[in-house]
Design a protein around this motif. Sequence first.
Motif, mmCIF file in Angstrom:
data_model
loop_
_atom_site.group_PDB
_atom_site.id
_atom_site.type_symbol
_atom_site.label_atom_id
_atom_site.label_comp_id
_atom_site.label_asym_id
_atom_site.label_seq_id
_atom_site.Cartn_x
_atom_site.Cartn_y
_atom_site.Cartn_z
ATOM 1 N N GLU A 117 0.966 -0.591 0.383
ATOM 2 C CA GLU A 117 -0.136 -0.126 -0.068
ATOM 3 C C GLU A 117 0.942 1.161 -0.317
ATOM 4 O O GLU A 117 0.173 2.337 -0.150
ATOM 5 C CB GLU A 117 -0.569 0.038 0.914
ATOM 6 C CG GLU A 117 -1.764 -1.235 0.852
ATOM 7 C CD GLU A 117 -3.035 -1.575 2.505
ATOM 8 O OE1 GLU A 117 -3.097 -0.068 3.278
ATOM 9 O OE2 GLU A 117 -3.857 -2.453 2.310
ATOM 10 N N LYS A 118 1.570 1.404 1.022
ATOM 11 C CA LYS A 118 2.475 2.731 1.180
ATOM 12 C C LYS A 118 3.189 2.653 -0.761
ATOM 13 O O LYS A 118 3.273 3.724 -0.677
ATOM 14 C CB LYS A 118 3.898 2.755 2.308
ATOM 15 C CG LYS A 118 4.990 3.015 2.154
ATOM 16 C CD LYS A 118 6.247 2.903 3.346
ATOM 17 C CE LYS A 118 7.250 3.779 3.221
ATOM 18 N NZ LYS A 118 7.804 3.644 1.867
ATOM 19 N N HIS A 119 3.951 2.520 -1.340
ATOM 20 C CA HIS A 119 4.676 2.318 -2.434
ATOM 21 C C HIS A 119 3.408 2.530 -3.542
ATOM 22 O O HIS A 119 3.760 3.177 -4.510
ATOM 23 C CB HIS A 119 5.724 0.785 -2.867
ATOM 24 C CG HIS A 119 6.653 0.587 -2.212
ATOM 25 N ND1 HIS A 119 7.863 1.443 -1.478
ATOM 26 C CD2 HIS A 119 7.202 0.008 -1.090
ATOM 27 C CE1 HIS A 119 8.426 1.541 -0.658
ATOM 28 N NE2 HIS A 119 8.490 0.481 -0.536
ATOM 29 N N VAL A 120 2.619 1.415 -3.510
ATOM 30 C CA VAL A 120 1.405 2.197 -4.522
ATOM 31 C C VAL A 120 0.943 4.165 -4.461
ATOM 32 O O VAL A 120 0.335 4.397 -4.899
ATOM 33 C CB VAL A 120 -0.097 1.007 -3.858
ATOM 34 C CG1 VAL A 120 -1.282 1.825 -5.158
ATOM 35 C CG2 VAL A 120 0.558 -0.098 -4.754
ATOM 36 N N ALA A 121 0.377 4.471 -2.618
ATOM 37 C CA ALA A 121 0.206 5.637 -3.073
ATOM 38 C C ALA A 121 1.637 6.368 -3.056
ATOM 39 O O ALA A 121 0.911 7.370 -3.913
ATOM 40 C CB ALA A 121 0.198 5.286 -1.242
ATOM 41 N N GLU A 122 2.928 6.002 -3.184
ATOM 42 C CA GLU A 122 3.710 7.010 -3.567
ATOM 43 C C GLU A 122 4.121 7.267 -5.090
ATOM 44 O O GLU A 122 4.788 8.265 -5.847
ATOM 45 C CB GLU A 122 4.788 6.708 -2.838
ATOM 46 C CG GLU A 122 4.295 7.022 -1.480
ATOM 47 C CD GLU A 122 6.083 6.452 -0.512
ATOM 48 O OE1 GLU A 122 7.214 5.501 -1.098
ATOM 49 O OE2 GLU A 122 6.240 6.347 0.315
ATOM 50 N N ALA A 123 3.194 6.393 -5.557
ATOM 51 C CA ALA A 123 3.365 6.121 -7.299
ATOM 52 C C ALA A 123 2.680 7.180 -7.998
ATOM 53 O O ALA A 123 1.848 7.155 -7.856
ATOM 54 C CB ALA A 123 3.911 4.780 -7.683
ATOM 55 N N ASP A 124 3.661 7.188 -9.594
ATOM 56 C CA ASP A 124 3.069 7.878 -10.253
ATOM 57 C C ASP A 124 2.482 7.208 -10.712
ATOM 58 O O ASP A 124 1.170 7.166 -11.913
ATOM 59 C CB ASP A 124 3.824 8.519 -11.197
ATOM 60 C CG ASP A 124 4.608 9.666 -9.811
ATOM 61 O OD1 ASP A 124 3.856 10.427 -9.815
ATOM 62 O OD2 ASP A 124 5.520 9.406 -10.261
ATOM 63 N N ILE A 125 3.442 6.239 -11.548
ATOM 64 C CA ILE A 125 2.484 5.069 -12.344
ATOM 65 C C ILE A 125 2.299 3.717 -11.993
ATOM 66 O O ILE A 125 3.482 3.194 -11.258
ATOM 67 C CB ILE A 125 3.717 4.846 -13.389
ATOM 68 C CG1 ILE A 125 3.816 6.239 -14.286
ATOM 69 C CG2 ILE A 125 2.966 3.416 -14.934
ATOM 70 C CD1 ILE A 125 4.963 5.748 -15.262
ATOM 71 N N VAL A 126 1.495 3.277 -12.209
ATOM 72 C CA VAL A 126 1.235 1.637 -11.159
ATOM 73 C C VAL A 126 1.070 0.721 -11.986
ATOM 74 O O VAL A 126 -0.034 0.763 -13.136
ATOM 75 C CB VAL A 126 0.417 1.265 -10.524
ATOM 76 C CG1 VAL A 126 0.214 0.283 -8.963
ATOM 77 C CG2 VAL A 126 0.581 2.736 -9.130
ATOM 78 N N PHE A 127 1.868 -0.280 -12.284
ATOM 79 C CA PHE A 127 1.714 -1.491 -13.233
ATOM 80 C C PHE A 127 1.419 -2.575 -12.525
ATOM 81 O O PHE A 127 1.303 -3.223 -10.997
ATOM 82 C CB PHE A 127 3.208 -1.796 -13.770
ATOM 83 C CG PHE A 127 4.261 -0.978 -15.061
ATOM 84 C CD1 PHE A 127 3.867 -1.846 -16.048
ATOM 85 C CD2 PHE A 127 3.962 0.164 -14.407
ATOM 86 C CE1 PHE A 127 4.656 -0.894 -16.900
ATOM 87 C CE2 PHE A 127 5.156 0.472 -15.683
ATOM 88 C CZ PHE A 127 5.248 0.400 -16.438
ATOM 89 N N VAL A 128 0.201 -3.180 -12.882
ATOM 90 C CA VAL A 128 -0.319 -4.258 -12.149
ATOM 91 C C VAL A 128 0.027 -5.521 -13.096
ATOM 92 O O VAL A 128 -0.295 -5.462 -14.061
ATOM 93 C CB VAL A 128 -1.778 -4.028 -12.242
ATOM 94 C CG1 VAL A 128 -2.067 -5.555 -11.109
ATOM 95 C CG2 VAL A 128 -2.557 -2.901 -11.727
ATOM 96 N N SER A 129 0.580 -6.510 -12.359
ATOM 97 C CA SER A 129 1.353 -7.414 -13.254
ATOM 98 C C SER A 129 1.005 -8.566 -12.563
ATOM 99 O O SER A 129 1.893 -10.108 -11.795
ATOM 100 C CB SER A 129 3.052 -7.248 -13.452
ATOM 101 O OG SER A 129 3.581 -8.265 -14.173
ATOM 102 N N VAL A 130 -0.568 -9.178 -12.073
ATOM 103 C CA VAL A 130 -0.641 -9.859 -10.902
ATOM 104 C C VAL A 130 -0.757 -10.866 -11.946
ATOM 105 O O VAL A 130 -1.040 -10.984 -12.827
ATOM 106 C CB VAL A 130 -1.302 -9.737 -10.130
ATOM 107 C CG1 VAL A 130 -0.853 -8.537 -9.040
ATOM 108 C CG2 VAL A 130 -2.641 -9.397 -10.539
#
Length: 480
Positions: free
Chosen positions: A73-86
Amino acid sequence: MVKICCIGGGYVGGPTMAVIAYKCPSVVVTVVDISVQRITAWNSDKLPIYEPGLDDVVKQCRGKNLFFSTEVEKHVAEADIVFVSVNTPTKTQGLGAGKAADLTYWESSARMIADVSKSSKIVVEKSTVPVKTAEAIEKILTHNSKGIDFQILSNPEFLAEGTAINDLFMPDRVLIGGRETPGGQRAIKVLKDIYAQWVPEERIICTNLWSAELSKLAANAFLAQRISSINAMSALCEATGADVSQVSHAIGKDSRIGAKFLNASVGFGGSCFQKDILNLVYICECNGLSEVANYWKQIIEVNDYQKRRFVNRIVSSMFNTISGKRIAILGFSFKKDTGDTRETPAIDVCRGLLGDQAQLNIYDPQVPEQQIHKDLSMPKYNWNYPVHSVSMCPDDLKQVRVVSSAYEATKDAHGICILTEWDEFKSLNFQKIYDNMQKPAYVFDGRNVVDVEKLRRIGFVVYSIGKPLDPWLKDMPAVM
Ligand code: NAD
Ligand code: UDX
């Protein structure tokens, strides 16, 4: 400084983000995963996946602009671009079981992004997903978004395992799909600028969202179709005396057909081809296109047939019984240069042989013993009949020994099956192997790696997929 966060540190997320960090020193990349074990391994000297060249890339960037963390959650909140590779596996129960993609992990990621975001973000679909997934994701994000601007892009990954680093360094193309709105086009440009730091601009294709999503499924379906086509030909070659290697060479010279991806084999494996074709079939069915669905489904039918045919050939060649006979299995991963065993044809072949009471000595240079036992003992999911998964009998599994070299595997064996095309199998001392085997000594080459004539001169009875049959085998009635 652009901050990227990638949710999912698997075979795609890990290498892809490592290469972005390596090629773009001004971008900070953090890979997050709920698996503590995976993240610990990414931060150690023994990375969680084996991929040639990956160690070097990770070592050069880790701790500088590449980080691995479980603080999702912390790193998602801080990001400009979120890749989802689940992961997006095939659904095993409920509506669409056996075909549709299971988007549970994707949806929970989207909900989490919506919950923790406090600033605008570009959300990138890296996972392979059904067409129109971006629309569903958009609904989840905007429904909870508290006025935050989310732009969704589709940026499917085309890397192949075993060559991932090379594929990422020099991709045939990078595909970016986005909304045809000003916001969508701006988001495309941001992602394009990242790739343009090492990928020539003419290789970056920009499309609308649905074309990008569908192109990924289409590419895998076309690739798998070539393998099932040449494998279907291999059966006809064996029946007629033609040689499948000569046929693929001859047809591959036609520039409209092309030479790549025409190697007959015991069947294709890997986590993508079957899953993505089933997903395509499901989408066709949902759109009332049953003829189109049946066309693509046939590729998987032929793949299953090829694996069955291989097992039947072994049993019939050995006087219709392999009960108590020791068979060396060389190679368990789904292709060379990877330790990945997802959907490997070796699982089906080994289970087929065990079902006929064989004893197996299995050797693979990269797959750990524990993984082989796990793969063989898991109930086999039948995609055609999702409610009937088939378990192995525990007594059959006692007939499996995992060993640490090809020589150990073949000692006192009646037959050898080559199921993965590892380079080391090409340079084995087959005379030494022959001398230590039971006679008649058989080789069943599911990857066309051995020199058939040389082995026959040593004394082996050799079956190689799609090659003219050994005179010994011609008299054996094979039920295909
Ligand atoms: P993988 O199973 O190796 O990795 C997925 C990772 O996502 C796992 O480590 C899992 O723990 C993590 N994860 C799942 N839910 C999460 C969550 N909510 N938060 C954080 N982490 C989460 O899968 P993969 O092989 O990397 O494939 C990922 C996607 O890429 C799939 O859609 C696949 O079809 C696609 N793809 C795979 C390949 C390939 O060669 N493997 C190639 C192209 C595309
Ligand atoms: C595939 C696609 O190639 C890649 O673009 C996509 O992103 C993910 O799926 P991957 O599954 O990693 O990549 O490996 P690939 O090289 O495509 O091989 C898949 C299977 O087909 C393997 O089992 C391989 O041995 C088999 N194969 C491949 C053949 O049997 N014959 C061939 O000619 C080529």
